[in-house]
Motif scaffolding. Structure first.
Motif, PDB file in Angstrom:
ATOM      1  N   LEU A   1      -4.805   6.432   3.027  1.00 51.84           N
ATOM      2  CA  LEU A   1      -4.595   6.493   1.620  1.00 51.84           C
ATOM      3  C   LEU A   1      -4.005   5.400   1.064  1.00 51.84           C
ATOM      4  N   CYS A   2      -2.811   5.015   1.985  1.00 48.42           N
ATOM      5  CA  CYS A   2      -2.083   3.845   1.461  1.00 48.42           C
ATOM      6  C   CYS A   2      -3.020   2.501   1.379  1.00 48.42           C
ATOM      7  N   LYS A   3      -3.722   2.433   2.659  1.00 50.68           N
ATOM      8  CA  LYS A   3      -4.500   1.034   2.427  1.00 50.68           C
ATOM      9  C   LYS A   3      -5.427   1.272   1.715  1.00 50.68           C
ATOM     10  N   GLU A   4      -6.003   2.515   1.023  1.00 52.15           N
ATOM     11  CA  GLU A   4      -6.894   2.267  -0.040  1.00 52.15           C
ATOM     12  C   GLU A   4      -6.137   1.869  -1.203  1.00 52.15           C
TER      13      GLU A   4
ATOM     14  N   TRP B   1       4.814   5.229  -5.355  1.00 54.83           N
ATOM     15  CA  TRP B   1       5.103   4.874  -6.937  1.00 54.83           C
ATOM     16  C   TRP B   1       4.529   6.365  -7.439  1.00 54.83           C
ATOM     17  N   LYS B   2       3.143   6.461  -7.005  1.00 56.56           N
ATOM     18  CA  LYS B   2       2.400   7.515  -7.949  1.00 56.56           C
ATOM     19  C   LYS B   2       2.698   8.866  -7.540  1.00 56.56           C
ATOM     20  N   ASN B   3       3.153   9.004  -6.134  1.00 55.04           N
ATOM     21  CA  ASN B   3       3.167  10.504  -5.787  1.00 55.04           C
ATOM     22  C   ASN B   3       4.717  10.851  -5.594  1.00 55.04           C
TER      23      ASN B   3
ATOM     24  N   GLY C   1       0.711  -1.141   0.045  1.00 53.84           N
ATOM     25  CA  GLY C   1       0.077  -0.292  -0.129  1.00 53.84           C
ATOM     26  C   GLY C   1       0.738   1.111   0.040  1.00 53.84           C
ATOM     27  N   MET C   2       1.836   1.084   0.841  1.00 49.89           N
ATOM     28  CA  MET C   2       2.968   2.472   0.996  1.00 49.89           C
ATOM     29  C   MET C   2       3.619   2.316  -0.400  1.00 49.89           C
TER      30      MET C   2
ATOM     31  N   LEU D   1      13.036   0.890  -2.114  1.00 51.39           N
ATOM     32  CA  LEU D   1      13.148   0.667  -0.831  1.00 51.39           C
ATOM     33  C   LEU D   1      13.150   2.209  -0.211  1.00 51.39           C
ATOM     34  N   ASN D   2      13.841   3.383  -0.753  1.00 49.57           N
ATOM     35  CA  ASN D   2      13.917   4.293  -0.464  1.00 49.57           C
ATOM     36  C   ASN D   2      12.431   4.925  -0.291  1.00 49.57           C
ATOM     37  N   VAL D   3      11.715   4.822  -1.466  1.00 49.40           N
ATOM     38  CA  VAL D   3      10.154   5.167  -1.479  1.00 49.40           C
ATOM     39  C   VAL D   3       9.450   4.688  -0.179  1.00 49.40           C
TER      40      VAL D   3
END
Length: 584
Positions: free
Chosen positions: A213-216, A176-178, A170-171, A194-196
């Motif tokens: 938001l990550c859980k979504e 990746w998107k943001n 989720g994270m 890993l850094n993300v």
């Protein structure tokens, strides 16, 4: 057939002649290597075990054994202490066995009579994270057990059960998107991911609105969202490229890479079936498996003692929010491997802290009526010289690639000091062989249940219990044959008489005993210790018994012992996935 097996059969028959029907039909006399050669090569306590039920004095029974054993071509027998029977192998028999080994590609190691299909689950890194020093033990032990089992004649299936599903995605998806830098992704994909993950995890702790938001994003992935599935697949693809690079350097391959995601569709039906059969039940909204009372409390993995009482520690297979856990996935994995691979045995090479988890999983299988050789091959931790978990000076986990690079760099210095005139290309190849061999042997020479200290100087030393010492021993043996004219042809018979010859032959013929024992106990350190003793015995032999300066049958015998030593060292280290250079 090994010497202990032959002696055991003869000893059992002798005892049956003496005791008749008083000896149980299933009895087999145990014959084991002596710890002290002053008391012979092998010994048995069978007379001491049987004396009481035979109403005899142990030494009197041992005396009868020796009197009835007959004139053995293998050994002479002696009595020691209260009734031990010691066997001293005759030099002529060592000569016969070693001569036979020279014509045997398997070097005296028999194939198993009942081969099994063994699935070995090892390594199992997480997607989007680099492998670190903590993966050394599972990766190297698991690969070695696979090599040993295949050599013994089993069908082996290796499966890299990668962590490719779970809350961390989720994270990663949100990141990746943001926040992902595509340029960084192209340069070093795993490090970028890993850094993300680290950045998003840190932000979640500072901003409570981010975690939902990550859980979504995770829920969308689990629901089959096309965009998130595509990102997830890219994460797996770039991770596998990085992992394959490391596995290639270590000469390790897998038959399957069935990660956690492979079993998603099986999880809900599995939980429903466990509930239907009464094995699992609801507890505070979660679905759990509790003790069924089959074991005594002290042996029950679903109970723990607290304040003098045994209290339940259930295995949760579905959380109150509907999510599944490792236990659910592992049960589904066992089902798949049993049904699709027709596995007779499934071995998990996983750290000792997971002991309770696997005891619960295997016990749930018992409740379900599923049987098999389910085994948790546990191991301890790798420590730094401060006896704490091995980390960098900054406190970060050491990456496995950095360990490999450092080993090769240090091995280059060792090879440079020993052979400065060696061509550069050969020097680089030898340094890689020595460096990676050092990492593997440092791991495999340890009792896997013990913690051990990661010590560069020790593991790369040319003396002591190290891969470079064994590799150098092999090189020393091979150098002998570069000094003789023409090809060496092994003689059909050997003449062994000197103590150093006898001791070397004694160790050579034990190869056929050590390899099966190593696999039976899943203890590679047994084979590692044997190879070290063999190398030491060769050096003693080389100092005491001139090879090239001797003549006739003596020279042929000594050359044969050298040849066999090289073969056993190479095969033994090969079972560890360690190559032997021809020069160092």
């Amino acid at each position: 057939m090994t010497i202990p097996t032959l002696l055991s059969e003869q000893l059992t028959e002798t005892l049956r002649t003496i005791l008749g029907e008083a000896l149980p039909s299933e009895f087999k006399a145990a014959v084991t290597p002596s710890q002290d050669l002053r008391f012979g090569d092998y010994q048995s306590n069978a007379a001491m075990m049987l004396a009481k039920q035979a109403k005899m004095n142990p030494r009197a029974l041992a005396t009868q054994v020796i009197e009835n054993f007959g004139d053995s071509e293998i050994a002479t027998l002696e009595i020691a202490g209260p009734g031990f029977i010691n066997f001293r192998i005759k030099p002529a028999y060592f000569a016969e066995r070693t001569a036979r080994m020279l014509t045997d590609d398997r070097l005296g190691v028999s194939l198993v009579q009942e081969p099994k299909t063994i699935v070995i689950d090892f390594s199992a890194p997480n997607v989007a994270k680099p492998m670190h020093v903590g993966h050394i033990r599972s990766t190297i032990i698991g690969d070695t057990l696979g090599r040993l089992a295949r050599f013994m004649g089993h069908k082996v299936i290796t499966d890299n059960h990668i962590g490719d599903w779970g809350t961390q995605f989720g994270m990663i998806l949100w990141g990746w998107k943001n926040i992902l830098d595509q340029n960084e992704l192209e340069k070093d994909p795993i490090e970028a991911l890993l850094n993300v993950y680290k950045e998003v995890n840190s932000r979640c702790k500072e901003d409570e609105s981010l975690l939902p938001l990550c859980k979504e994003e995770l829920v969308k992935l689990q629901g089959g969202d096309a965009e998130n599935l595509e990102i997830w697949q890219k994460c797996i693809a770039v991770t596998k490229i990085g992992l394959e690079k490391i596995y290639s350097q270590l000469d390790i391959t897998f038959d399957y890479w069935l990660g956690e995601s492979a079993y998603n569709d099986a999880l809900a039906p599995l939980v429903d079936d466990l509930v239907k059969k009464g094995i699992a039940r609801e507890s505070d909204g979660a679905i759990c498996v509790f003790s069924d009372g089959f074991h005594k409390p002290q042996n029950d993995p679903f109970l723990v003692q607290k304040d003098g009482e045994w209290v339940p520690v259930p295995a949760i297979i579905r959380k109150a929010d509907g999510g599944f856990l490792y236990a659910t996935t592992d049960l589904a994995t066992l089902d798949y491997r049993t049904e699709n691979f027709n596995a007779d045995a499934i071995w998990y090479v996983v750290g000792a802290p997971q002991e309770k988890h696997f005891k619960q999983i295997f016990d749930i299988e018992r409740m379900r009526g599923v049987s098999g050789d389910f085994r948790h091959v546990a191991f301890g931790s790798i420590l730094g010289k401060d006896r704490r978990p091995f980390k960098t000076r900054s406190g970060d986990t050491v990456s496995l690639q950095d360990v490999i690079d450092e080993a090769v760099t240090r091995a280059t210095a060792v090879v440079e000091a020993k052979s400065p005139d060696m061509p550069a290309e050969e020097k680089a190849a030898v340094a890689k062989t020595v460096g990676i061999g050092a990492i593997k042997f440092a791991e495999l020479s340890q009792n896997r249940m013990s913690d051990y200290i990661f010590d560069w100087e020790k593991m790369l030393a040319l003396t002591g219990d190290t891969a470079p010492y064994l590799q150098n021993s092999y090189v020393r043996v091979r150098s002998i044959f570069r000094k003789i004219d023409g090809e060496f042809t092994a003689p059909k018979s050997l003449t062994i008489s000197e103590n150093a010859e006898i001791n070397l032959a004694r160790l050579l013929v034990r190869f056929g005993e050590v390899v099966p024992a190593t696999l039976d106990d899943c203890r590679p350190n047994l084979l590692a210790a044997y190879l070290y003793e063999l190398a030491k015995a060769f050096h003693s032999f080389y100092e005491a018994c001139p090879v090239l300066k001797s003549e006739g049958a003596v020279r042929e015998t000594r050359l044969a012992l050298c040849e066999l030593t090289a073969r056993v060292l190479k095969k033994g280290m090969g079972l560890f996935g360690i190559n032997m250079p021809e020069r160092m």
